[in-house]
Write a protein that holds these residues in place. Structure first.
Motif, PDB file in Angstrom:
ATOM      1  N   LEU A 189     111.569  -0.533   6.476  1.00 42.16           N
ATOM      2  CA  LEU A 189     112.608  -0.670   7.502  1.00 42.16           C
ATOM      3  C   LEU A 189     112.753  -2.092   8.035  1.00 42.16           C
ATOM      4  CD1 LEU A 189     114.750   0.755   9.188  1.00 42.16           C
ATOM      5  CD2 LEU A 189     112.978   1.407  10.804  1.00 42.16           C
ATOM      6  N   ASP A 190     111.645  -2.824   8.136  1.00 42.00           N
ATOM      7  CA  ASP A 190     111.753  -4.168   8.716  1.00 42.00           C
ATOM      8  C   ASP A 190     112.530  -5.130   7.830  1.00 42.00           C
ATOM      9  OD1 ASP A 190     109.925  -4.713   6.734  1.00 42.00           O
ATOM     10  OD2 ASP A 190     108.268  -5.168   8.080  1.00 42.00           O
ATOM     11  N   ALA A 191     112.790  -4.728   6.582  1.00 42.98           N
ATOM     12  CA  ALA A 191     113.521  -5.602   5.660  1.00 42.98           C
ATOM     13  C   ALA A 191     114.948  -5.116   5.398  1.00 42.98           C
ATOM     14  CB  ALA A 191     112.761  -5.711   4.345  1.00 42.98           C
ATOM     15  N   VAL A 192     115.375  -4.075   6.134  1.00 39.16           N
ATOM     16  CA  VAL A 192     116.725  -3.530   5.939  1.00 39.16           C
ATOM     17  C   VAL A 192     117.730  -4.351   6.765  1.00 39.16           C
ATOM     18  CG1 VAL A 192     118.171  -1.482   6.359  1.00 39.16           C
ATOM     19  CG2 VAL A 192     115.856  -1.223   5.421  1.00 39.16           C
ATOM     20  N   ILE A 193     118.952  -4.503   6.249  1.00 43.80           N
ATOM     21  CA  ILE A 193     120.029  -5.187   6.971  1.00 43.80           C
ATOM     22  C   ILE A 193     120.397  -4.378   8.223  1.00 43.80           C
ATOM     23  CG2 ILE A 193     122.472  -5.866   6.829  1.00 43.80           C
ATOM     24  CD1 ILE A 193     120.996  -7.576   4.974  1.00 43.80           C
ATOM     25  N   ALA A 194     120.609  -5.101   9.338  1.00 43.34           N
ATOM     26  CA  ALA A 194     120.793  -4.485  10.655  1.00 43.34           C
ATOM     27  C   ALA A 194     121.725  -3.265  10.650  1.00 43.34           C
ATOM     28  CB  ALA A 194     121.311  -5.538  11.645  1.00 43.34           C
ATOM     29  N   MET A 197     120.114   0.127   9.276  1.00 44.28           N
ATOM     30  CA  MET A 197     118.776   0.595   9.657  1.00 44.28           C
ATOM     31  C   MET A 197     118.760   2.096   9.936  1.00 44.28           C
ATOM     32  SD  MET A 197     117.280  -2.381  12.177  1.00 44.28           S
ATOM     33  CE  MET A 197     118.535  -2.073  13.424  1.00 44.28           C
ATOM     34  N   ALA A 198     119.605   2.540  10.859  1.00 45.56           N
ATOM     35  CA  ALA A 198     119.591   3.962  11.220  1.00 45.56           C
ATOM     36  C   ALA A 198     119.988   4.817  10.017  1.00 45.56           C
ATOM     37  CB  ALA A 198     120.521   4.218  12.403  1.00 45.56           C
ATOM     38  N   TYR A 227     110.721  -6.528  18.012  1.00 44.68           N
ATOM     39  CA  TYR A 227     111.009  -5.487  17.020  1.00 44.68           C
ATOM     40  C   TYR A 227     111.671  -4.235  17.588  1.00 44.68           C
ATOM     41  CZ  TYR A 227     107.547  -8.418  14.727  1.00 44.68           C
ATOM     42  OH  TYR A 227     106.871  -9.492  14.217  1.00 44.68           O
ATOM     43  N   GLY A 229     114.599  -3.313  18.265  1.00 43.82           N
ATOM     44  CA  GLY A 229     115.802  -2.818  17.599  1.00 43.82           C
ATOM     45  C   GLY A 229     115.457  -1.941  16.407  1.00 43.82           C
ATOM     46  N   VAL A 230     114.401  -2.302  15.709  1.00 43.80           N
ATOM     47  CA  VAL A 230     113.937  -1.497  14.579  1.00 43.80           C
ATOM     48  C   VAL A 230     113.493  -0.123  15.081  1.00 43.80           C
ATOM     49  CG1 VAL A 230     112.255  -1.397  12.703  1.00 43.80           C
ATOM     50  CG2 VAL A 230     113.228  -3.610  13.380  1.00 43.80           C
ATOM     51  N   LEU A 232     114.466   1.472  17.822  1.00 38.35           N
ATOM     52  CA  LEU A 232     115.582   2.308  18.277  1.00 38.35           C
ATOM     53  C   LEU A 232     116.357   2.891  17.093  1.00 38.35           C
ATOM     54  CD1 LEU A 232     117.096   3.608  20.546  1.00 38.35           C
ATOM     55  CD2 LEU A 232     118.368   1.492  20.898  1.00 38.35           C
ATOM     56  N   ALA A 233     116.433   2.136  15.997  1.00 39.89           N
ATOM     57  CA  ALA A 233     117.077   2.681  14.795  1.00 39.89           C
ATOM     58  C   ALA A 233     116.313   3.902  14.281  1.00 39.89           C
ATOM     59  CB  ALA A 233     117.159   1.614  13.707  1.00 39.89           C
TER      60      ALA A 233
END
Lengths: 333, 333
Positions: A189-194, A197-198, A227, A229-230, A232-233
């Motif tokens: 997940l930390d490498a996914v485009i914003a 993410m969800a 982190y 935002g990650v 909350l996704a």
């Protein structure tokens, strides 16, 4: 999807800690770990059979998993010799290293020539959708934390193991590199485009049997400014029915943020639940998972009793004292 | 950083709405818009001087900005003819289109030969840091919304214009593609890798004069399950001193999510403030920005009066009735 079972590559690990990815696989998916491959000078030992590449292939191993951190961010020539031989022997390679297998031209060339796969779990290999928020069948439990690295992955893995031991339907859903190598798939997940993410978490936890639980590995913390935002996704993409709040009581400040104190368990309970109920109004906080590794047993038990008395929900260290209480609470939902 | 001033390329826009990026630049940065370039069949008009490429260069234009959406996601041969001529004439090109300039081999080749830049603001061109949460000097105001596309960019732009008109120090900080093309730089946050989202906003809003305000463009909503993680990265990376809650009162459900009703203004106020105070305990909600474009004036004014009475804070439609009240509240902080 990474082919199992694995041969665990420990390389020239200077100590046991350097091989903690291998340790995680051995602890949590022993059936996936057919043996270990150690080079000269290796000081780590998983207690598995030492095997040559040929022996491991004969025993059924399909993927050589790099279970050790490399020094200085470089895949050494000594490692390369083993990795190339493994590809030639018929193994796929899997790695969570920052420097990617796919960025090594020699490994790419040999893998192509041999028709083998290189799995870099550090980066996504899937084009994830944008989340649509549609209610999915089946149940989901998410571990949320007061901070990063407080035991969210271990909590989800402990609960998943307990659920399976009781004959309940459960899947651990990995959202980080170590978890992916443990289980063979997941979302880094930390490498996914914003924007995706969800959606990546919706993709990871699809419709399932009504009595099936996804035990979703958490990431970061809603209170960790680097982190959040990650996190909350995960809360919105995961659409959890149940939250477990994870905490490590001896930490002086948020990991990597000296100016930031940890939130209280009450804070995390309230904020995470409020946000989770946007995606799933029925969501509940079912208990607390406390990482007591730095506390003597009496102190740990007193801390857990205090949390239970104060917050009125089960609290345990699932790795030290078992996950029963948390699984009981899930089942009671 | 995109070189200004611009020549606005309207292409063969079928109508005014298709050229809304050009409209935004013309409305918000008229000094940057030296003229417009229209092809045969263009039905949009910004009321700017129609110029040839040579005339615009002579007038000082440095970048041809694609101010129009292309049809079918393809950069047509008719457009290409103009774009190539512009590069040869000495223009850089800037675009927020989904299909990137850099993916067109002919444009890349001509740009290289002419020593010109291709700016694709759809994707980041910077390696952003991981957020460190360290307190920065200067002040920051962030627009947060009940939903996506409720007027967060217009709110920040209106307030920035008002601040400047009063002689106050203010910078609009763009976090989306249109905002970036309006101002010439910014962070395309929805395209940033998850781990670096909050860091990109710290990078965008660095240390500044103690009396300087960054007016940060918001994205998504903490209550929009598809994009909430992006929003929280803004709340924590932006470290805002002030929040303005933005809302569009006539919307039946969350944008793109038919099953989701909009949160109340109270919900957004409380949840956004609680989370913002993790990064900046002094943060306050200073007012409400209501997008009343679908309401007759009397109804709009009644709605604003009701919000003020109910929530005890200034409420305005800054685009329709001016941003004075919000800027007054900022100054009073």
């Amino acid at each position: 999807m990474i082919q199992t079972p694995y041969l665990l590559f420990l390389g020239d690990a200077p100590d046991q800690l350097a091989a903690k990815v291998a340790q995680g696989i051995k602890d949590w998916r022993p059936d996936n770990a057919i043996g270990q491959f150690r080079m000269e000078g290796c000081n780590a030992d998983m207690g598995l059979a030492d095997m040559s590449l040929a022996e491991a292939r004969a025993a059924g191993a399909k993927t050589l998993v790099i279970g050790v951190a490399n020094r200085g961010g470089v895949i050494s020539q000594a490692w390369k010799k083993v990795l190339v031989a493994a590809l030639e022997e018929g193994f796929d390679l899997a790695s969570g290293l920052h420097n990617l297998l796919r960025d090594e031209p020699d490994l790419v060339a040999v893998a192509q020539a041999c028709g083998r796969q290189l799995h870099d779990v550090r980066v996504p290999s899937v084009q994830y959708p944008i989340a649509n928020g549609v209610k999915r069948s089946g149940k989901r439990c998410l571990a949320v934390g007061t901070d990063c690295s407080v035991g969210k992955m271990y909590t989800a893995l402990c609960m998943d193991r307990d659920m399976k031991a009781r004959g309940l339907k459960s899947s651990f859903r990995a959202t980080g590199q170590t978890g992916i190598l443990i289980t063979g798939d997941g979302v880094p997940l930390d490498a996914v485009i914003a924007d995706f993410m969800a959606g990546s978490i919706e993709w990871l936890t699809p419709d399932n049997d009504p009595d099936h639980w996804d035990m979703i590995e958490g990431q970061g913390s809603l209170f960790h400014v680097s982190y959040s935002g990650v996190t909350l996704a995960l809360v919105h993409g995961g659409q959890p029915d149940a939250l477990v709040v994870c905490h490590e009581p001896t930490r002086a400040h948020m990991r990597g943020l000296p100016g930031y104190t940890l939130p209280s368990l009450e804070d995390v309970r309230d904020v995470a639940l409020r946000l989770a109920q946007v995606a799933n109004p029925a969501c509940q906080v079912i208990g607390f998972s406390i990482n007591t590794q730095h506390m003597p047993e009496a102190e740990a038990r007193a801390y857990l009793a205090d949390v239970e008395a104060r917050l009125g929900l089960p609290a345990t260290d699932p790795f030290r004292f078992g996950a029963d209480k948390l699984v009981d609470a899930l089942v009671a939902l």
